[in-house]
Design a protein around this motif. Sequence first.
Motif, PDB file in Angstrom:
ATOM      1  N   PRO A 257       0.784  -1.306  -0.135  1.00  0.00           N
ATOM      2  CA  PRO A 257      -0.047   0.141   0.071  1.00  0.00           C
ATOM      3  C   PRO A 257       0.949   1.160   0.009  1.00  0.00           C
ATOM      4  CG  PRO A 257      -0.696  -1.528   1.796  1.00  0.00           C
ATOM      5  CD  PRO A 257       0.628  -2.242   1.222  1.00  0.00           C
TER       6      PRO A 257
ATOM      7  N   LYS B  72       0.168   3.641  11.890  1.00  0.00           N
ATOM      8  CA  LYS B  72       0.643   2.565  12.667  1.00  0.00           C
ATOM      9  C   LYS B  72       2.013   3.057  13.060  1.00  0.00           C
ATOM     10  CE  LYS B  72      -0.716  -0.943   9.070  1.00  0.00           C
ATOM     11  NZ  LYS B  72      -0.469  -1.943   8.271  1.00  0.00           N
TER      12      LYS B  72
ATOM     13  N   TYR C 214       1.180  -5.547  17.786  1.00  0.00           N
ATOM     14  CA  TYR C 214       0.809  -6.699  17.187  1.00  0.00           C
ATOM     15  C   TYR C 214      -0.678  -6.925  17.699  1.00  0.00           C
ATOM     16  CZ  TYR C 214       1.471  -7.981  22.408  1.00  0.00           C
ATOM     17  OH  TYR C 214       0.945  -8.120  23.591  1.00  0.00           O
TER      18      TYR C 214
ATOM     19  N   VAL D  33      -2.364   0.052  15.547  1.00  0.00           N
ATOM     20  CA  VAL D  33      -2.830   0.406  14.148  1.00  0.00           C
ATOM     21  C   VAL D  33      -4.096   1.132  14.460  1.00  0.00           C
ATOM     22  CG1 VAL D  33      -3.940  -0.535  11.954  1.00  0.00           C
ATOM     23  CG2 VAL D  33      -1.964  -1.808  13.254  1.00  0.00           C
TER      24      VAL D  33
ATOM     25  N   GLU E 137      -0.356   4.889   6.158  1.00  0.00           N
ATOM     26  CA  GLU E 137      -0.793   4.258   4.776  1.00  0.00           C
ATOM     27  C   GLU E 137      -2.119   4.372   4.327  1.00  0.00           C
ATOM     28  OE1 GLU E 137       1.443   0.048   6.602  1.00  0.00           O
ATOM     29  OE2 GLU E 137      -0.610  -0.115   5.790  1.00  0.00           O
TER      30      GLU E 137
ATOM     31  N   ILE F  48     -10.288  -3.687   1.154  1.00  0.00           N
ATOM     32  CA  ILE F  48      -9.702  -5.353   0.956  1.00  0.00           C
ATOM     33  C   ILE F  48     -11.011  -6.074   0.843  1.00  0.00           C
ATOM     34  CG2 ILE F  48      -8.882  -7.234   2.545  1.00  0.00           C
ATOM     35  CD1 ILE F  48      -7.910  -4.759   4.407  1.00  0.00           C
TER      36      ILE F  48
ATOM     37  N   ASN G  42       0.883  -6.789   3.350  1.00  0.00           N
ATOM     38  CA  ASN G  42       0.739  -6.076   4.629  1.00  0.00           C
ATOM     39  C   ASN G  42       2.112  -6.269   5.277  1.00  0.00           C
ATOM     40  OD1 ASN G  42      -0.353  -4.803   6.575  1.00  0.00           O
ATOM     41  ND2 ASN G  42      -1.285  -6.435   7.396  1.00  0.00           N
ATOM     42  N   GLU G  43       2.266  -7.222   5.845  1.00  0.00           N
ATOM     43  CA  GLU G  43       3.544  -7.501   7.053  1.00  0.00           C
ATOM     44  C   GLU G  43       3.816  -8.911   6.984  1.00  0.00           C
ATOM     45  OE1 GLU G  43       3.046  -6.802  10.960  1.00  0.00           O
ATOM     46  OE2 GLU G  43       1.048  -7.931  10.980  1.00  0.00           O
TER      47      GLU G  43
HETATM   48  N1  LIG Z   1      -3.276  -0.117   4.640  1.00  0.00           N
HETATM   49  C1  LIG Z   1      -4.267  -0.799   5.163  1.00  0.00           C
HETATM   50  N2  LIG Z   1      -5.542  -0.884   4.626  1.00  0.00           N
HETATM   51  C2  LIG Z   1      -6.559  -1.527   5.077  1.00  0.00           C
HETATM   52  N3  LIG Z   1      -6.682  -2.222   6.427  1.00  0.00           N
HETATM   53  C3  LIG Z   1      -5.377  -2.358   6.956  1.00  0.00           C
HETATM   54  C4  LIG Z   1      -4.370  -1.543   6.452  1.00  0.00           C
HETATM   55  N4  LIG Z   1      -3.232  -2.089   7.325  1.00  0.00           N
HETATM   56  C5  LIG Z   1      -3.697  -2.703   8.326  1.00  0.00           C
HETATM   57  N5  LIG Z   1      -5.134  -3.152   8.037  1.00  0.00           N
HETATM   58  C6  LIG Z   1      -5.858  -3.880   8.698  1.00  0.00           C
HETATM   59  O1  LIG Z   1      -5.560  -3.987  10.264  1.00  0.00           O
HETATM   60  C7  LIG Z   1      -5.088  -5.317  10.606  1.00  0.00           C
HETATM   61  C8  LIG Z   1      -3.863  -5.179  11.494  1.00  0.00           C
HETATM   62  O2  LIG Z   1      -2.876  -4.682  10.874  1.00  0.00           O
HETATM   63  P1  LIG Z   1      -1.201  -4.966  10.869  1.00  0.00           P
HETATM   64  O3  LIG Z   1      -1.361  -6.665  10.423  1.00  0.00           O
HETATM   65  O4  LIG Z   1      -0.297  -4.037  10.057  1.00  0.00           O
HETATM   66  O5  LIG Z   1      -0.970  -4.914  12.341  1.00  0.00           O
HETATM   67  P2  LIG Z   1      -0.376  -5.749  13.800  1.00  0.00           P
HETATM   68  O6  LIG Z   1      -0.897  -5.383  14.939  1.00  0.00           O
HETATM   69  O7  LIG Z   1       0.990  -5.785  13.407  1.00  0.00           O
HETATM   70  O8  LIG Z   1      -1.345  -7.178  13.276  1.00  0.00           O
HETATM   71  P3  LIG Z   1      -1.060  -8.633  13.625  1.00  0.00           P
HETATM   72  O9  LIG Z   1      -2.514  -8.763  14.142  1.00  0.00           O
HETATM   73  O10 LIG Z   1      -0.792  -9.574  12.416  1.00  0.00           O
HETATM   74  O11 LIG Z   1      -0.024  -8.864  14.802  1.00  0.00           O
HETATM   75  C9  LIG Z   1      -4.818  -5.812   8.944  1.00  0.00           C
HETATM   76  O12 LIG Z   1      -4.820  -7.326   9.258  1.00  0.00           O
HETATM   77  C10 LIG Z   1      -5.743  -5.259   8.503  1.00  0.00           C
HETATM   78  O13 LIG Z   1      -7.402  -5.952   8.469  1.00  0.00           O
END
Ligand SMILES: Nc1ncnc2c1ncn2[C@@H]1O[C@H](COP(=O)(O)OP(=O)(O)OP(=O)(O)O)[C@@H](O)[C@H]1O
Length: 377
Positions: free
Chosen positions: A110, A137, A143, A148, A170, A175, A255-256
Amino acid sequence: MIGAGQLARMTQQAAIPLGIELRVLAASDRDPAVLAGAICRVGSHESLDDLRAVAEGADAVTFDHEHVPNRWVQALAEQHAVRPGPRSLALAQDKHHARRTLAGLGIPVPPFELVRAGDVAALERFAADHGWPVVVKAPSGGYDGRGVALVGSPAEAAVLDLGVQHWLLEERVRIERELAVLVARRPSGETVVYPVVETLQQDGICHELVMPARVPPEVARQATAIAQRILDDTDAAGIVATELFLDVGGELLVNELATRPHNSGHATIEAAATSQFENHLRGVLDWPLGDVSMRAPAAAMVNVLGGADGSDPATRLPEVLADPSVHVHLYGKQARPGRKLGHVTALAEDHERALAAARRAAAGLAGAGLALTGGTG
Ligand SMILES: Nc1ncnc2c1ncn2[C@@H]1O[C@H](COP(=O)(O)OP(=O)(O)OP(=O)(O)O)[C@@H](O)[C@H]1O
Ligand SMILES: [Mg+2]
């Protein structure tokens, strides 16, 4: 293994039949992996002395989370086989570094920009180019959706506090589905790739998945190719999970990354010939990787969260076990509302049946005080 949570616990379960002695650096001697029989050293993953002490004499050093400071990982790697190595671990530790690295490889991500935390003017400029709302973020440390935020206006941005010095902005992707690709890798570069997983999020937290993902074969092929490409020329070893978005236009965006066993791979314990935990061990030890093919047409996994009344899901096990398609994993953690305490996997002839069975069992375990939101590790 640095860390002794549920991932280390399930790694310990995979270590037993192979006769691998797993030693963990645990925060407490009641951590989930220690209760499952891993050899325990209590200490801090932020202390180089503690890290060195647990690594002493080990064939390889690996991780159950990505919170070890990268400079300590580099220091450990001078004396030990640290797998994954510091370079690939950095991709899981720093979302901005990962975005830049992947974009540099030509892999779709993204649109993003790193700004100073609290710089509302910069966020407004980003929104003018990419539209509201903006996804903000914490570049590292987040996590389970913590770290986020979805920001819909300058006023919301003005009161946002993620407790970090920089914001990674971002574009909010529209989605269609969220996917995860799990690759197991040996240090030599050999890889095996599991069938693509489809993750289902609630409030930014993944609590359910189905496997294989309900996407056309061409999309699964592309997702697999992207995940494998990321690993070309890295020091990754063991499991690497790549989270992807399939947007409404049919495009795949990364995404990650996680460079360890991942929640999206829990169904592989029953659904694949070799679990992600066993293949993590095999990859980390540079052993031949196991067969990743599926043992049923469809699998579903649902996390078991602590109910609002704080009661222990284990007290409701017998009712749930009556369904023969259901496999329960409890992590030995103290029950707290919203806390991830376990998961349930169901295998079935089709996705709908698998998901229905896993949901029924997870809800049964959570009990009447079912809490669906607010995960707390
Ligand atoms: N750029 C984006 N656009 C739309 N939705 C997003 C975006 N980035 C993240 N999300 C939503 O937020 C969720 C969490 O984001 P991300 O995976 O970056 O965070 P995390 O806290 O590191 O996650 P995890 O739950 O994997 O530990 C994603 O699975 C998605 O549903
Ligand atoms: Mg994620």
